[in-house]
Design a protein around this motif. Structure first.
Motif, short mmCIF file in Angstrom:
data_model
loop_
_atom_site.label_atom_id
_atom_site.label_comp_id
_atom_site.label_asym_id
_atom_site.label_seq_id
_atom_site.Cartn_x
_atom_site.Cartn_y
_atom_site.Cartn_z
N VAL A 56 13.28 -13.70 -11.89
CA VAL A 56 12.97 -14.12 -10.70
C VAL A 56 13.87 -13.64 -9.57
CG1 VAL A 56 13.23 -16.53 -9.27
CG2 VAL A 56 12.08 -16.29 -11.35
N ALA A 57 15.54 -13.85 -10.01
CA ALA A 57 16.65 -13.28 -9.06
C ALA A 57 16.24 -11.91 -8.79
CB ALA A 57 18.04 -13.53 -10.07
N SER A 58 15.95 -11.21 -9.72
CA SER A 58 15.83 -9.73 -9.37
C SER A 58 14.72 -9.42 -8.54
CB SER A 58 15.79 -8.79 -10.71
OG SER A 58 14.54 -7.79 -10.73
N ARG A 59 13.61 -10.22 -8.65
CA ARG A 59 12.55 -10.13 -7.70
C ARG A 59 12.98 -10.39 -6.31
NH1 ARG A 59 6.60 -12.12 -8.70
NH2 ARG A 59 6.51 -11.10 -6.51
N ILE A 60 13.61 -11.69 -6.33
CA ILE A 60 13.73 -12.13 -4.74
C ILE A 60 14.74 -11.10 -4.13
CG2 ILE A 60 15.22 -13.99 -3.57
CD1 ILE A 60 13.91 -15.98 -5.54
N VAL A 61 16.05 -10.77 -4.57
CA VAL A 61 16.88 -9.62 -4.17
C VAL A 61 16.13 -8.31 -3.66
CG1 VAL A 61 19.01 -8.45 -4.20
CG2 VAL A 61 18.81 -10.77 -5.38
N ASN A 62 15.21 -8.09 -4.51
CA ASN A 62 14.54 -6.77 -4.34
C ASN A 62 13.43 -6.95 -3.23
OD1 ASN A 62 15.45 -4.55 -5.86
ND2 ASN A 62 15.25 -6.16 -7.54
N GLU A 63 12.73 -7.90 -3.16
CA GLU A 63 11.51 -8.02 -2.46
C GLU A 63 11.91 -8.89 -1.10
OE1 GLU A 63 8.04 -9.37 -4.73
OE2 GLU A 63 9.05 -8.66 -6.39
N VAL A 64 12.90 -9.73 -0.98
CA VAL A 64 13.11 -10.44 0.23
C VAL A 64 14.20 -9.87 1.03
CG1 VAL A 64 13.06 -12.75 1.00
CG2 VAL A 64 12.25 -12.37 -0.88
N THR A 65 13.77 -9.34 1.94
CA THR A 65 15.02 -8.90 3.10
C THR A 65 15.88 -9.94 3.59
OG1 THR A 65 13.26 -7.23 3.78
CG2 THR A 65 15.35 -6.97 4.87
N GLY A 66 17.19 -9.53 3.45
CA GLY A 66 17.95 -10.78 4.04
C GLY A 66 18.78 -11.65 3.05
N VAL A 67 18.39 -11.23 1.62
CA VAL A 67 18.99 -11.98 0.47
C VAL A 67 19.78 -11.08 -0.34
CG1 VAL A 67 18.60 -13.46 -1.57
CG2 VAL A 67 17.15 -13.49 0.32
N SER A 68 21.13 -11.53 -0.70
CA SER A 68 21.84 -10.49 -1.19
C SER A 68 22.15 -11.11 -2.93
CB SER A 68 23.10 -10.20 -0.66
OG SER A 68 23.87 -11.28 -0.33
N ARG A 69 21.98 -12.38 -2.91
CA ARG A 69 22.39 -13.11 -4.11
C ARG A 69 21.57 -14.43 -4.29
NH1 ARG A 69 27.86 -12.75 -6.22
NH2 ARG A 69 28.05 -11.11 -4.63
N VAL A 70 21.29 -14.73 -5.60
CA VAL A 70 20.41 -15.87 -5.99
C VAL A 70 21.28 -16.81 -7.07
CG1 VAL A 70 18.24 -16.61 -7.15
CG2 VAL A 70 18.27 -14.43 -5.77
N THR A 71 21.27 -18.00 -6.58
CA THR A 71 22.03 -19.04 -7.74
C THR A 71 21.03 -20.13 -8.11
OG1 THR A 71 22.48 -20.57 -5.90
CG2 THR A 71 23.95 -18.80 -6.42
N TYR A 72 21.42 -20.63 -9.18
CA TYR A 72 20.22 -21.73 -9.62
C TYR A 72 21.08 -23.07 -9.58
CZ TYR A 72 17.07 -24.19 -12.82
OH TYR A 72 16.04 -25.09 -13.03
N ASP A 73 20.58 -24.02 -9.18
CA ASP A 73 21.12 -25.41 -8.91
C ASP A 73 21.18 -26.13 -10.31
OD1 ASP A 73 21.84 -27.88 -8.48
OD2 ASP A 73 20.62 -28.08 -6.51
N ILE A 74 22.39 -26.46 -10.87
CA ILE A 74 22.50 -27.10 -12.27
C ILE A 74 23.02 -28.54 -12.03
CG2 ILE A 74 22.43 -25.15 -13.70
CD1 ILE A 74 25.60 -25.23 -13.80
#
Ligand code: GLN
Length: 529
Positions: A500-518
């Motif tokens: 999921v993280a790799s798809r979001i950073v690759n496919e969504v312009t304007g995002v450089s980082r993905v975190t998961y809320d724990i």
């Protein structure tokens, strides 16, 4: 023509009802839940309910637990005329202490508090309340205890710590238990409630959604009458969709569903909702594209509460404008406003919260009713969420709608932290779409109670294709919960999160980082704003 079916204006006139009187225990609603699960209709009212003002005659009464002590000054007490109704009564914990207090005052503070499991020993094998039960684990939560048997009663069950774990007056069919049968920690709790409801109160076990449907439709027809028309907002969520479908079944095109596309919906959602409700279910649907209006009003607003207010007000504004254009064929005014209120909201507003309670009334679109002089119609008022879902299945709603995760009214507006701009909404929406698609692909959608992506307006450094990036952060949230009061984060496997993280950073312009809320709820809430 066939004879019109006899219509009752209230569910209690169609289904024999067990009345649960609430003394403020946190488990009271579970008593109602468990009874519904065994197809017995039950309703809860506060313990202060006057019996002479009851709108129906219950087939049995259950007195819930509660945080007070019966002997205290100001402790809540039940209307003693419940004992004149000549129906079986079951007191649970405080409820039992209340029965004992009224019948001899033999209640006082015990030496030690008892909280947790105990093993039940049924000493009177003939007692119908304990049919099929013995030596099983029960759940205790009390400090007070009976000091003697109330007059006319005998002991029917004990535990090592509670000599009066179960008491009964079988000639009057009054029973008391010290433990809580409504919680799942009491292994045979459901059996006990079934013994009480079905064997002792003779409940017919006819509470099914199949039986509910026909009557609900008839009730809507009777309420709206032969010519009046009704309007209601639909969101694409299960509650409003089921309510709308019921209205459609009852009054056809005289029900007008209004879907306000606030521009803050998930990707393709507006199209899907239209397809499902209009084309699929034949609901008379008006779709209003008001995205620009919402986004204009949201300009410069960053405070979460303010955002919710702006979105709420804009919604009412748009809804009213559209509703006022709907004119019934006979030139009269629209008479009714549909609202998808569910039973937990009703319980929340009526449950007993102590002597100082201020009764909270529930209004989602309260303002609308005052302005438009509409009468409220709430066909799901008696139902729990799972009952609504079952009803939706019976009414032929598509699976996707029936099991859709809850989605807040303000939508992506509160999932874009900080200012909501079209560009920010777009980023959050795309990231959310990837996350939800992957969840569906992995077959996890039904296991997860709610999942979404949040856009944090924080810049973070990254590199992509040798280029330095300085873009925003997406936080993913997925939770598991039974009732949304408490929730825990969902444990994904690492490979899933990586994907999921790799798809979001690759496919969504304007995002450089993905975190998961724990973070669990509490302390955190489900939504970020
Ligand atoms: N307050 C009462 C006690 O401590 C009742 C508690 C309850 O109903 N759970 O025994």
């Amino acid at each position: 023509m066939t004879e019109p079916t006899k219509v009752a204006d209230d569910v209690t006139k169609v289904f024999d009802t067990i009345l649960v009187l609430d003394f403020g225990s946190q488990y009271s609603h579970l008593i109602v839940r468990r009874l519904r699960e065994i197809k017995v209709y039950a309703e809860m009212l506060p313990c202060t309910q006057k019996i002479s003002e009851l709108k129906f005659k219950p087939i049995g009464i259950i007195l819930s637990g509660g945080p007070y002590s019966v002997y205290e000054e100001g402790a809540p007490h039940v209307d003693p005329s419940i004992f004149d109704l000549n129906v079986p009564i079951l007191g649970i914990c405080y409820g039992m202490q209340e029965i004992a207090w009224i019948n001899g005052k033999g209640v006082s503070r015990g030496d030690k508090r008892e909280y947790g499991p105990a093993i039940l020993n049924v000493t009177d094998k003939e007692c119908p309340l304990f049919k099929g039960m013995d030596n099983s684990r029960v759940w205790m939560s009390h400090h007070d205890k009976l000091t003697e048997l109330p007059s006319g009663f005998k002991t029917v069950a004990t535990t090592s710590n509670s000599p009066y774990a179960g008491v009964s007056d079988e000639t009057k069919q009054i029973y008391g238990i010290q433990f809580h049968p409504e919680v799942t920690h009491t292994v045979q709790g459901k059996q006990l409630l079934q013994n009480f409801a079905v064997d002792i109160c003779k409940a017919p076990q006819n509470w099914t959604m199949e039986n509910f449907i026909e009557n609900a439709i008839e009730r809507i027809r009777a309420t709206v009458g032969p010519t009046a028309e009704a309007i209601g907002a639909v969101s694409g969520g299960v509650d409003s969709s089921v309510a709308a479908k019921l209205m459609r079944e009852a009054i056809g095109d005289r029900f007008h569903a209004i879907f306000v596309d606030n521009g803050l919906m998930r990707k393709d959602e507006a199209i899907q909702v239209k397809k499902a409700l209009d084309d699929g279910l034949g609901i008379n649907l008006v779709v209003v594209d008001a995205g620009d209006e919402f986004l204009t009003n949201l300009k410069g607003v960053t405070d979460p509460e303010k955002k919710r207010k702006v979105i709420g007000h804009t919604f009412i504004h748009v809804f009213e404008r559209v509703a006022n254009q709907i004119k019934p064929k006979d030139g009269s005014d629209v008479g009714f406003l549909l609202q998808g209120t569910l039973y937990p909201d009703v319980i929340e507003s009526i449950s007993f919260k102590g002597p100082s309670q201020t009764i909270k009334s529930h209004h989602n679109v309260g303002g609308l009713i005052d302005n438009m002089q509409l009468k409220l119609i709430e066909p799901l008022r008696e139902l729990f969420k799972d009952e609504v879902r079952h009803l939706g299945e019976l009414l032929g709603l598509p699976e996707e709608l029936v099991w859709r995760h809850p989605f807040p009214g303000p939508g992506i507006g509160i999932r874009v932290l900080g200012e909501v701009t079209p560009k920010q909404v777009q980023i959050a929406r795309e990231a959310d779409y990837i996350f939800i698609s992957e969840i569906r692909k992995a077959g996890l959608y039904r296991q997860i109670s709610q999942a979404f992506a949040c856009l944090l307006p924080v810049k973070s450094v990254g590199v992509m294709g040798d280029q330095r990036m300085y873009e925003q952060v997406i936080a993913l949230r997925a939770i598991e919960t039974v009732d949304f009061m408490t929730a825990d984060w969902f444990v994904f496997d690492a490979a899933f999160l990586k994907r999921v993280a790799s798809r979001i950073v690759n496919e969504v312009t304007g995002v450089s980082r993905v975190t998961y809320d724990i973070t669990s709820k509490p302390p955190a809430t489900v939504e970020w704003e």
